[in-house]
Write an enzyme that holds these catalytic residues in place. Structure first.
Site, short mmCIF file in Angstrom:
data_model
loop_
_atom_site.label_atom_id
_atom_site.label_comp_id
_atom_site.label_asym_id
_atom_site.label_seq_id
_atom_site.Cartn_x
_atom_site.Cartn_y
_atom_site.Cartn_z
N GLY A 1 -4.13 -5.92 -9.79
CA GLY A 1 -4.73 -5.49 -8.22
C GLY A 1 -5.73 -5.99 -7.78
O GLY A 1 -6.45 -6.33 -7.67
N LYS B 1 0.55 -1.01 0.19
CA LYS B 1 -0.37 -0.19 -0.06
C LYS B 1 1.06 0.87 -0.27
O LYS B 1 1.94 1.18 0.64
CB LYS B 1 -1.27 0.40 1.35
CG LYS B 1 -1.44 1.50 1.30
CD LYS B 1 -2.67 1.63 -0.06
CE LYS B 1 -3.16 2.45 0.56
NZ LYS B 1 -3.87 3.07 -1.24
N ASN C 1 -1.11 3.74 -13.58
CA ASN C 1 -2.19 3.47 -12.43
C ASN C 1 -3.35 4.37 -12.73
O ASN C 1 -3.73 4.01 -14.07
CB ASN C 1 -1.70 5.09 -11.56
CG ASN C 1 -1.78 4.66 -10.10
OD1 ASN C 1 -3.08 4.84 -9.80
ND2 ASN C 1 -1.02 5.37 -9.28
N CYS D 1 -1.14 9.68 -8.22
CA CYS D 1 -2.19 8.88 -7.61
C CYS D 1 -3.30 9.88 -7.64
O CYS D 1 -2.64 11.35 -7.28
CB CYS D 1 -2.59 9.13 -5.69
SG CYS D 1 -4.08 8.45 -5.06
N LEU E 1 -4.80 6.86 0.34
CA LEU E 1 -3.72 6.26 0.81
C LEU E 1 -3.46 6.59 1.91
O LEU E 1 -2.99 6.56 3.37
CB LEU E 1 -2.60 7.85 0.31
CG LEU E 1 -2.19 7.92 -0.94
CD1 LEU E 1 -0.76 9.26 -1.12
CD2 LEU E 1 -2.22 6.75 -1.47
C1 LIG Z 1 -8.56 0.31 -4.24
C2 LIG Z 1 -7.04 0.71 -4.41
C3 LIG Z 1 -6.32 1.26 -3.92
C4 LIG Z 1 -4.91 1.74 -4.63
N1 LIG Z 1 -3.45 2.13 -3.70
C5 LIG Z 1 -3.28 3.03 -4.58
C6 LIG Z 1 -1.54 3.01 -3.84
O1 LIG Z 1 -1.44 3.14 -2.46
N2 LIG Z 1 -0.77 2.95 -4.64
C7 LIG Z 1 -0.73 3.17 -5.81
O2 LIG Z 1 0.42 3.71 -6.57
N3 LIG Z 1 -1.61 3.01 -6.67
C8 LIG Z 1 -2.53 2.24 -6.24
N4 LIG Z 1 -3.64 1.73 -6.44
C9 LIG Z 1 -3.57 1.68 -8.69
C10 LIG Z 1 -3.41 -0.09 -8.17
O3 LIG Z 1 -2.19 -0.17 -7.87
C11 LIG Z 1 -3.05 -0.56 -9.84
O4 LIG Z 1 -2.17 0.59 -10.92
C12 LIG Z 1 -4.61 0.07 -10.52
O5 LIG Z 1 -5.62 -0.20 -10.40
C13 LIG Z 1 -4.15 -0.38 -12.01
O6 LIG Z 1 -4.65 -2.25 -12.00
P1 LIG Z 1 -6.04 -2.63 -11.94
O7 LIG Z 1 -6.67 -2.83 -12.99
O8 LIG Z 1 -5.09 -4.25 -11.99
O9 LIG Z 1 -6.20 -2.93 -10.58
C14 LIG Z 1 -5.10 1.51 -5.91
C15 LIG Z 1 -5.89 0.63 -6.68
C16 LIG Z 1 -6.96 0.55 -6.47
C17 LIG Z 1 -8.23 -0.20 -6.79
#
Ligand SMILES: Cc1cc2nc3c(=O)[nH]c(=O)nc-3n(C[C@H](O)[C@H](O)[C@H](O)COP(=O)(O)O)c2cc1C
Length: 304
Positions: free
Chosen positions: A263, A45, A190, A127, A73
């Site tokens: 993710g 996280k 992201n 973010c 965050l």
């Molecule tokens: C609930 C949630 C929290 C996230 N928190 C972060 C984070 O703290 N830092 C970050 O770089 N990306 C964060 N992300 C983005 C994911 O790491 C990823 O880049 C994004 O969800 C795309 O991948 P996915 O489609 O497989 O989820 C978050 C995504 C979700 C869904």
């Protein structure tokens, strides 16, 4: 059995599958369901210098094929992570410490604390869900260059992964800025900024009004961006966005990714990552691929 190991910036991962930041905590809850030492690594996280409570709820909205989130965050702060989680997580697998800040000094301070202790520092400059900082650094190439240089100055031992935002004009230009700033590798994408409306209340569902869109529906956008980034830089790429199965991961590798992150799929199926690892092995076996790393960048465009 195919060889699934990959080399990312001189660090060997036992396979290319890493749960993405913010969808896996620090791994403890998932380790109760399966032994997370099967993973190539874990992206934590997003960590900040000080603890953060995050945004008000609701923070998540579900839509067809995607979710929106504005967690903001929430995290215990880097010192608590170092004290309580790092040794345990390191005993399991490679540790990608995802970090965020509001100022250049925040990024410098957090990198200095983590240098030499984790396998990668992943700079979250993208973010979309915090009011100040974060995103601001991830939009313009000049600020990407600046924050990457600042982080790199404070990382003497640990490789730097810069995580790019898709909410930009040119992913290629921004990837080049990260490379020029000294990034050892980049990760993308992201979340995409979005909105979901409760039509009865005529208000956005998420308290923050907007949220980051992720999940299966964003995959074609992410694959295209990984491809464009791979054409623009020489440093390795970690691809993500909508991966739910081994075949999705293979698309990203063919587009140019050395490794992938998974993710939102962890929410729909807690076993998504081990299933993807198994699926990669099966696919490679069926296609006579001895080393998964052979797949990287093998895409040929139509008409060429
Ligand atoms: C609930 C949630 C929290 C996230 N928190 C972060 C984070 O703290 N830092 C970050 O770089 N990306 C964060 N992300 C983005 C994911 O790491 C990823 O880049 C994004 O969800 C795309 O991948 P996915 O489609 O497989 O989820 C978050 C995504 C979700 C869904």
């Amino acid at each position: 059995m195919a060889n699934l190991t990959v080399n990312l910036c001189g660090v060997t991962l036992k396979n290319p599958v890493i749960p993405a930041s913010g969808t896996f905590g620090f791994g403890r809850e998932f380790d109760e369901i399966y032994d997370i030492s099967v993973l190539g690594g874990v992206s934590t996280k997003g960590l900040t210098l000080e603890p953060r409570a995050g945004n008000p709820v609701p923070r998540i909205a579900e839509r067809q094929g995607v979710i929106l989130n504005a967690v903001g965050l929430q995290n215990p702060g880097v010192d608590e992570f170092l004290k309580n989680d790092l040794a345990w997580l390191k005993s399991k697998t490679r540790v990608v410490a995802n970090v965020a800040g509001k100022t250049l000094e925040d990024y410098e301070g957090i990198c200095a604390k983590l240098d030499g202790l984790v396998d990668f520092v992943e700079l979250n400059i993208s973010c979309p869900n915090v009011k100040s900082g974060g995103m601001a650094f991830g939009i313009r190439p000049e600020s990407i260059l600046e924050v990457t240089k600042a982080a790199k100055r404070n990382l003497k031992k640990t490789p730097l992964m810069v995580k790019l935002s898709p909410n930009v004009e040119s992913i290629a230009t921004n990837a080049r800025a990260a490379q020029e700033g000294g990034a050892d590798c980049i990760s993308l994408i992201n979340t995409l900024t979005g909105m979901a409306i409760d039509i009865e209340r005529r208000r956005p569902i998420i308290a923050n009004n907007t949220g980051g869109v992720s999940g299966a529906g964003v995959k074609p956008i992410a694959v295209r961006m990984v491809y464009e980034a791979a054409q623009a830089v020489e440093i390795p790429i970690v691809g993500m966005g909508g991966i739910t199965c081994a075949e999705d991961a293979i698309e990203f590798m063919m587009a140019g990714a050395t490794a992938v992150q998974v993710g939102t799929a962890n929410f729909t199926d807690t076993l998504a990552c081990p299933k993807i690892i198994e699926g990669l092995n099966d696919w490679c076996d069926r296609h006579g691929v001895k080393n998964v790393s052979e797949l990287k960048g093998t895409l040929k465009l139509n008409g060429r």
